[in-house]
Every structure is written in C-alpha cells, then in structure tokens.
Design a protein around this motif. Structure first.
Motif, PDB file in Angstrom:
ATOM      1  N   ILE A 195     -19.478  26.548  -3.401  1.00 49.46           N
ATOM      2  CA  ILE A 195     -18.391  25.942  -4.879  1.00 49.46           C
ATOM      3  C   ILE A 195     -18.103  24.544  -4.910  1.00 49.46           C
ATOM      4  CG2 ILE A 195     -17.292  27.840  -3.493  1.00 49.46           C
ATOM      5  CD1 ILE A 195     -15.594  26.074  -2.210  1.00 49.46           C
ATOM      6  N   SER A 196     -17.786  24.122  -5.941  1.00 53.94           N
ATOM      7  CA  SER A 196     -16.947  22.546  -6.607  1.00 53.94           C
ATOM      8  C   SER A 196     -15.937  22.425  -6.057  1.00 53.94           C
ATOM      9  CB  SER A 196     -17.036  22.552  -8.170  1.00 53.94           C
ATOM     10  OG  SER A 196     -18.576  23.118  -8.719  1.00 53.94           O
ATOM     11  N   ILE A 197     -15.788  20.939  -5.180  1.00 56.75           N
ATOM     12  CA  ILE A 197     -14.647  20.749  -4.581  1.00 56.75           C
ATOM     13  C   ILE A 197     -14.294  19.297  -5.541  1.00 56.75           C
ATOM     14  CG2 ILE A 197     -14.842  21.446  -2.329  1.00 56.75           C
ATOM     15  CD1 ILE A 197     -15.476  18.548  -1.675  1.00 56.75           C
ATOM     16  N   ASP A 198     -13.015  19.336  -5.793  1.00 59.18           N
ATOM     17  CA  ASP A 198     -12.326  18.340  -6.829  1.00 59.18           C
ATOM     18  C   ASP A 198     -10.481  17.416  -5.657  1.00 59.18           C
ATOM     19  OD1 ASP A 198     -11.020  16.054  -8.034  1.00 59.18           O
ATOM     20  OD2 ASP A 198     -11.869  17.317  -9.978  1.00 59.18           O
ATOM     21  N   LYS A 199     -11.021  17.542  -5.099  1.00 54.43           N
ATOM     22  CA  LYS A 199      -9.426  16.927  -4.203  1.00 54.43           C
ATOM     23  C   LYS A 199      -9.122  15.402  -4.053  1.00 54.43           C
ATOM     24  CE  LYS A 199      -7.963  19.482  -2.276  1.00 54.43           C
ATOM     25  NZ  LYS A 199      -7.077  20.800  -2.835  1.00 54.43           N
ATOM     26  N   GLN A 200      -7.635  15.027  -4.430  1.00 56.71           N
ATOM     27  CA  GLN A 200      -6.719  14.172  -4.515  1.00 56.71           C
ATOM     28  C   GLN A 200      -6.631  13.913  -2.283  1.00 56.71           C
ATOM     29  OE1 GLN A 200      -5.058  12.231  -7.501  1.00 56.71           O
ATOM     30  NE2 GLN A 200      -2.912  12.893  -6.418  1.00 56.71           N
ATOM     31  N   THR A 201      -6.733  12.408  -2.017  1.00 59.01           N
ATOM     32  CA  THR A 201      -5.404  12.662  -1.055  1.00 59.01           C
ATOM     33  C   THR A 201      -5.545  11.099  -1.053  1.00 59.01           C
ATOM     34  OG1 THR A 201      -5.821  12.751   1.605  1.00 59.01           O
ATOM     35  CG2 THR A 201      -7.902  12.242   0.653  1.00 59.01           C
ATOM     36  N   VAL A 202      -4.609  10.739   0.084  1.00 62.92           N
ATOM     37  CA  VAL A 202      -3.555   9.546   0.079  1.00 62.92           C
ATOM     38  C   VAL A 202      -4.247   8.604   1.736  1.00 62.92           C
ATOM     39  CG1 VAL A 202      -1.633   7.811   0.135  1.00 62.92           C
ATOM     40  CG2 VAL A 202      -1.576  10.027  -1.722  1.00 62.92           C
ATOM     41  N   PHE A 203      -4.828   7.748   1.574  1.00 57.63           N
ATOM     42  CA  PHE A 203      -5.391   6.815   2.544  1.00 57.63           C
ATOM     43  C   PHE A 203      -3.975   6.023   3.776  1.00 57.63           C
ATOM     44  CE2 PHE A 203      -9.419   6.920   2.704  1.00 57.63           C
ATOM     45  CZ  PHE A 203      -9.777   6.715   3.890  1.00 57.63           C
ATOM     46  N   PRO A 204      -3.146   6.472   4.344  1.00 56.35           N
ATOM     47  CA  PRO A 204      -2.564   5.573   4.640  1.00 56.35           C
ATOM     48  C   PRO A 204      -2.545   4.059   4.708  1.00 56.35           C
ATOM     49  CG  PRO A 204      -3.345   7.082   6.101  1.00 56.35           C
ATOM     50  CD  PRO A 204      -4.174   6.875   5.920  1.00 56.35           C
ATOM     51  N   PRO A 205      -1.716   3.651   4.096  1.00 52.14           N
ATOM     52  CA  PRO A 205      -1.161   2.021   3.669  1.00 52.14           C
ATOM     53  C   PRO A 205      -0.612   0.922   4.629  1.00 52.14           C
ATOM     54  CG  PRO A 205       0.970   3.241   3.208  1.00 52.14           C
ATOM     55  CD  PRO A 205       0.021   4.220   3.314  1.00 52.14           C
ATOM     56  N   ILE A 206      -1.326   0.020   4.504  1.00 55.21           N
ATOM     57  CA  ILE A 206      -1.542  -0.977   5.398  1.00 55.21           C
ATOM     58  C   ILE A 206      -0.675  -2.058   5.313  1.00 55.21           C
ATOM     59  CG2 ILE A 206      -3.200  -1.775   6.798  1.00 55.21           C
ATOM     60  CD1 ILE A 206      -6.022  -0.720   5.835  1.00 55.21           C
ATOM     61  N   GLU A 207       0.253  -2.195   6.051  1.00 55.56           N
ATOM     62  CA  GLU A 207       1.568  -2.846   5.613  1.00 55.56           C
ATOM     63  C   GLU A 207       1.601  -3.590   6.569  1.00 55.56           C
ATOM     64  OE1 GLU A 207       6.093  -3.393   3.456  1.00 55.56           O
ATOM     65  OE2 GLU A 207       5.460  -1.817   4.184  1.00 55.56           O
ATOM     66  N   LEU A 208       1.317  -5.070   6.179  1.00 55.19           N
ATOM     67  CA  LEU A 208       1.298  -6.452   7.263  1.00 55.19           C
ATOM     68  C   LEU A 208       2.658  -7.402   7.249  1.00 55.19           C
ATOM     69  CD1 LEU A 208      -2.722  -7.317   7.824  1.00 55.19           C
ATOM     70  CD2 LEU A 208      -1.365  -5.073   9.057  1.00 55.19           C
ATOM     71  N   PHE A 260     -12.950  -1.173  -6.013  1.00 52.44           N
ATOM     72  CA  PHE A 260     -12.701  -1.175  -4.334  1.00 52.44           C
ATOM     73  C   PHE A 260     -11.324  -1.605  -4.378  1.00 52.44           C
ATOM     74  CE2 PHE A 260     -12.623  -0.536  -0.101  1.00 52.44           C
ATOM     75  CZ  PHE A 260     -12.868   0.765   0.180  1.00 52.44           C
ATOM     76  N   ASN A 261     -12.071  -3.413  -4.439  1.00 56.01           N
ATOM     77  CA  ASN A 261     -11.101  -4.242  -4.587  1.00 56.01           C
ATOM     78  C   ASN A 261      -9.128  -4.043  -5.384  1.00 56.01           C
ATOM     79  OD1 ASN A 261     -10.109  -7.441  -4.916  1.00 56.01           O
ATOM     80  ND2 ASN A 261     -11.699  -7.845  -3.614  1.00 56.01           N
ATOM     81  N   LYS A 262      -9.259  -3.624  -6.116  1.00 54.30           N
ATOM     82  CA  LYS A 262      -7.921  -3.527  -6.264  1.00 54.30           C
ATOM     83  C   LYS A 262      -7.141  -2.658  -5.730  1.00 54.30           C
ATOM     84  CE  LYS A 262      -6.005  -2.360 -10.678  1.00 54.30           C
ATOM     85  NZ  LYS A 262      -5.879  -2.221 -12.393  1.00 54.30           N
ATOM     86  N   MET A 263      -8.071  -1.587  -5.202  1.00 49.16           N
ATOM     87  CA  MET A 263      -7.493   0.114  -4.842  1.00 49.16           C
ATOM     88  C   MET A 263      -7.165  -0.626  -3.102  1.00 49.16           C
ATOM     89  SD  MET A 263      -8.909   4.082  -3.682  1.00 49.16           S
ATOM     90  CE  MET A 263     -10.142   2.885  -2.477  1.00 49.16           C
ATOM     91  N   ALA A 264      -7.150  -1.436  -2.279  1.00 53.30           N
ATOM     92  CA  ALA A 264      -7.533  -1.785  -1.374  1.00 53.30           C
ATOM     93  C   ALA A 264      -6.524  -2.856  -1.627  1.00 53.30           C
ATOM     94  CB  ALA A 264      -8.816  -3.008  -0.536  1.00 53.30           C
ATOM     95  N   LYS A 265      -6.005  -4.268  -2.625  1.00 53.71           N
ATOM     96  CA  LYS A 265      -5.238  -4.712  -2.478  1.00 53.71           C
ATOM     97  C   LYS A 265      -3.428  -3.762  -2.359  1.00 53.71           C
ATOM     98  CE  LYS A 265      -6.587  -8.867  -4.967  1.00 53.71           C
ATOM     99  NZ  LYS A 265      -6.848  -9.112  -6.162  1.00 53.71           N
ATOM    100  N   GLY A 266      -3.345  -2.650  -2.972  1.00 52.23           N
ATOM    101  CA  GLY A 266      -2.484  -1.966  -3.233  1.00 52.23           C
ATOM    102  C   GLY A 266      -2.245  -1.345  -1.419  1.00 52.23           C
ATOM    103  N   MET A 267      -3.303  -0.676  -0.685  1.00 54.06           N
ATOM    104  CA  MET A 267      -3.134  -0.529   0.574  1.00 54.06           C
ATOM    105  C   MET A 267      -2.358  -1.404   0.931  1.00 54.06           C
ATOM    106  SD  MET A 267      -7.032   1.111   0.844  1.00 54.06           S
ATOM    107  CE  MET A 267      -6.465   2.188   2.253  1.00 54.06           C
ATOM    108  N   LEU A 268      -2.937  -2.792   1.220  1.00 54.08           N
ATOM    109  CA  LEU A 268      -2.022  -4.016   2.135  1.00 54.08           C
ATOM    110  C   LEU A 268      -1.071  -4.245   1.560  1.00 54.08           C
ATOM    111  CD1 LEU A 268      -5.346  -6.000   2.877  1.00 54.08           C
ATOM    112  CD2 LEU A 268      -4.420  -5.118   4.103  1.00 54.08           C
TER     113      LEU A 268
END
Length: 539
Positions: free
Chosen positions: A245-258, A213-221
């Motif tokens: 039914i079964s679901i397998d969905k991919q989405t993208v969180f908005p990046p947080i570029e400060l 999760f930390n690695k993913m959050a670094k990319g978002m920041l």
C-alpha cells in the motif's frame, strides 16, 4: 510487475485452484459412474448374484433411456441442458463457473479491492509524535529516536516491514505539497488492530535540502507547530498475507521553544593578545517546555551582538528587549562569540558551561561598563555556527544578562584636603601652590571600590560623571584663601612675591540652575602605575 509477496500469493492461489479442479473432477467421475445404465452382461451378473437363473430381456424403458435424452420439467430450451440435464453435465458446468470465478475474481479481489480497502484504512490512521530525541548531527544527517503513537483504524493487527520514507517540508506557495528535504529508513514494527499503539523507532535522517530543513527547524525553535509529511510504499502483513500500500501521512514534531535565556556567574579568565579578545567563563541557562531532546551536539558556537542605543540604562526592560533584542538590525554590533560545551537540551531548566570571547571594540566596552555598573542588558545570540548546513543559524534569540552583583564603586567623597589642597602621591604631603602639576600633585575626590571578578585586573584612564540623587538649584561665593602658614611663603621665580600677595583676589559670586549634575571626574593616565599597594605585583 507484482511485488514478491504478490507473486507468492498468486502461486498459492494457483495451487489451491488446481487442487479444487482435481477434486471436482474426481467427484464428477464418481457421480457419473454411479448413475450410468448397466449393459446386458452386467445385468446377467447381477441376476446370477441374486439367484435369478432365467434371463430376461431388458425393459424397453431402460433400452429407450440409452437412446433418448433425459427430459425433466423446465428443460424446454437447448441452453438449459447445462443446468438441468444429467448430473455429470451439471457438475462440469459448476466446475467451469468456479474456475472462471477463481481465475477472474481472485486477482481482482486481492490486487484491487483489498489494497483499496487497506489504503482507505491507512488514510484514516493517525500518527502522533509524543516525544523525540535528535542527536549526533553531521554535515548531512542526524540520528532521531522517537516515541510515536499510531492509531490503527483497521480491525486487524498487522506487521509492517522496514521501509524507506521521504520527508517533505510544510506547504508553501511555490510548493503546495511541500519540498522533499530528506529521507529515512523506518525499522519494522507491529500494530494491534482497531486502536492506538506505541512504537519506539530509531533511525538516521538524511538531509537532501539543507535550506528547506533549516527553515523548518527555525520555526520549531520559535515554538511553532511545524507540519511535515512522510510518503512511502510499504508492505503490510495481516493474517499472514502481505499487501503493498501507499502512505502519505502528515504529523507535527514537538516544537522546541527555549525561553528565559540568562547569563550568570561571569568570571574573567584571561586575555588573548593574539586575537585581541577578553575571555570570560560564564553559565548560560534557559528553559525548555518541549518533550523534544537534543544531545550529542558537542561544542556549539554562537555569535553575540549588542546594541548600544538599545541597552540605554534609562530604558524600561520592555523597551530594552524591543530595541536591543532580536532581530538583528543595523545598530547591532558583533561583540564576540560564545562557546557552549556539551550542549544538550532536556525538558525543564538547563544550565550549560560556556566561554565568552569578547572582541575589543566600542560596543564591548559599553557592555562591560554597564555590566560593572549593575545595569541589566540584552544581548542577541545567533547560532549555531559550526555544526552543519541544515542546522547552522536556526537560533536567533535574546539573552538577558543581569548586571554585576558586586558594586564596582562603593563610595566616593570630596573634602577640602583632597579637592583644594591636594597631595603629593609620592610623599603624601599637601601640594605646593606653585607645584600643582599632574606628576607631583593630585586633587579630586576619593573613590573606593570592589573588584567584581575573582581575578585581579588593572583599571586606568577612568572618566565618569557624578550625579546627585535629586536636582538642586544653588548659588554661592567663590573665595580665594591662602592655606594657613603659607601666607608669607615666597613664590619661586617671582621676584619676592608671596603666596598671600598672589591670592589677593576679590570674591566672586555665582549661581547654578536646577540640575543633578555635580561634575566630571577623570584619572591621570597610569596614576597608580608602579606604586606599592596599587599596582598588581608591586608591594
């Protein structure tokens, strides 16, 4: 075993089938009763009812019809008797076929075909996160609220029960489908058919793999579009009927570029002799273009690093950012930490009140001196360091610190009186030739300055280089000249030697190559200590 919704559906289908069978049985019985051949007593009663007194024998054809099978064109084979025999036989045949279809095809349709269609429609459904808010992080979880657009590809609206979803990290070489990094309970919601719909879920995200999760959050920041997957088994209600039914969905969180981090309004607060730190109040500002919000983070702590070589005043801003900015290198020295209070991020410009705790080391001194000298600098901040394992250290960025807006040394000048004659700091009288010690005589330049802080502070042991604005090449002659009025003054302990005799030295010529260096100025240790109008608290 089938889900509870499926059990309810099967019970309803069975009841409907039994009702259909009983209705068809009654229909067949009624049709059979109406088409049966009457016996002799029935014929006699019919005759009496219609006024036929004479009894007659039943027609031979009728009697024969009771003994011989009924035949119609096309019934040439024995197997055809179920379809072209009597009405009763045909009805039973139709009933058997309907029963077989109900028992065999209905489960296949409801449990195989319909779920397959729904899974296909679910696969075509898109999920887009328009905005989100992360709040109140703890050691293992964080509250998340979002505005989500779901484009329902199905023709009918539906209601979706609450479900437990697993969150997966982006794909990587060792995990092509991503790693499970957490889970969350998605609250129930409703979608309209064949089009987009907006939902506003609020849930708690539980983190199970802090490192991923930390690695993913670094990319978002860093402003990256970080994809993540959500998998689950859900119950969908459409037209009052539940489907699993079964679901397998991919989405993208908005990046947080400060961006545009800057430190301003520095004010010296106090010194902590226990931790040997200087405490400074300041404002930290930055810009966020993301619809992602952060709130409820409380006080965030970040470490501060400084490169002395990377902040050389002769470097251009681009070179300074390249050499003094991130990533952390061997020449970066930790100079302290920053505490940001009531940390929150909203779209647009953000300003947060902070306290900076500076350690007493060489790099800190260089940074403060350059700041007081009005040089812009780049400091690297790394944090947070105090929130939770899955968030700590996700930020490593450059913090621009403009130089002081107040000039520390406003003017300096050198005259014969200050440089050659000198003066006694206690009496203000010119120095005696034979008494030029640092305790009784000061010689040098006169420096005037202003305090860049609102709080008073004490400076001692000053040493600085003096430069000319342009390079000069010059030559001259060094002459020794007695101060007027002191030519005949006898020098103590010399046996009658006068000042004029002592300074009877031939002139000396000299030359200096092209340079902009004028000289070095330094102060005596504690030169103003205890003197009125110079030492804090005195005079």
């Amino acid at each position: 075993p089938p889900p509870k919704g499926a059990k309810a559906l099967l019970a309803s289908a069975t009841a409907a089938l039994l009702l259909l069978i009983s209705s068809l049985t009654a229909l067949v019985a009624a049709m059979s009763e109406r088409t049966s051949i009457p016996d002799a007593k029935t014929l006699q009663r019919l005759r009496s009812d219609y006024g036929q007194a004479q009894s007659r024998e039943a027609p031979v054809s009728v009697a024969m019809a009771q003994q011989e099978p009924h035949k119609e064109p096309g019934c040439v084979k024995k197997t055809h008797r179920y379809f072209c025999g009597s009405v009763k036989a045909t009805s039973y045949t139709m009933l058997a076929m309907i029963s077989f279809a109900a028992l065999f095809w209905v489960p296949i349709i409801w449990y195989v075909i319909v779920p397959a269609i729904l899974n296909m429609l679910a696969g075509a459904t898109s999920v887009n996160i328009k905005s989100a808010t992360m709040a109140d992080p703890t050691a293992t979880n964080m509250k998340v609220s979002a505005v989500v657009e779901i484009n329902n590809a199905g023709p009918f609206g539906c209601d979706i029960d609450a479900f437990n979803a697993t969150i997966h990290s982006p794909p990587e070489d060792s995990a092509p489908n991503g790693r499970p990094i957490g889970w969350m309970v998605v609250p129930p919601f409703t979608l309209k058919g064949n089009g987009p719909g907006i939902i506003n879920p609020t849930t708690m995200v539980h983190v199970t793999d802090a490192a991923a999760f930390n690695k993913m959050a670094k990319g978002m920041l860093n402003g990256d579009d970080v994809p993540w997957r959500m998998t689950s088994e859900i119950t969908v209600w459409s037209m009052g009927i539940p489907f699993s039914i079964s679901i397998d969905k991919q989405t993208v969180f908005p990046p947080i570029e400060l961006t545009n981090y800057a430190t301003s309004n520095l004010e010296m607060s106090h010194g902590n002799t226990t931790t040997n730190q200087l405490v400074i109040d300041a404002d930290v500002s930055f810009y966020s273009s993301s619809p992602m919000r952060l709130e409820g983070f409380g006080t965030i702590k970040a470490e501060l690093y400084y490169s002395v070589a990377g902040n050389d005043p002769d470097l251009s801003p681009e070179a300074r950012l390249r050499q003094g900015g991130p990533p952390i290198r061997d020449d970066h020295v930790k100079i302290g930490e920053c505490h940001m209070y009531d940390y929150r991020v909203e779209q647009g410009m953000n300003t947060i009140q902070t306290k900076i705790f500076l350690d007493a080391n060489y790099a800190t001194g260089q940074s403060l001196g350059r700041w007081a000298s009005e040089f812009d600098q780049t400091i690297v901040s790394v944090g947070p360091t105090n929130i939770s394992p899955f968030i700590d250290g996700i930020w490593e960025g450059a913090n621009d610190m403009p130089g002081s807006s107040i000039t520390l040394y406003t003017a300096t000048f050198v005259t014969a009186d200050t440089l050659v004659k000198g003066y006694n700091p206690k009496t203000g009288e010119p120095c005696k030739v034979w008494d030029g010690g640092i305790d009784s005589c000061d010689r040098g330049s006169t420096v005037m300055g202003m305090n860049p802080f609102k709080r008073e502070w004490f400076i001692k042991d000053i040493e600085y280089e003096t430069y000319l604005e342009q390079e000069y090449e010059y030559s001259g002659t060094f002459l020794t000249k007695v101060i007027p009025g002191q030519e005949n003054v006898e020098v103590p302990f010399t046996g009658g030697t006068t000042v004029g005799d002592l300074f009877n030295i031939p002139a000396v010529s000299f030359s200096c190559g092209r340079s902009n260096v004028l000289g070095r100025t330094f102060s005596k240790p504690g030169m103003w200590a205890g003197y009125p109008n110079h030492s804090p608290g005195v005079g």
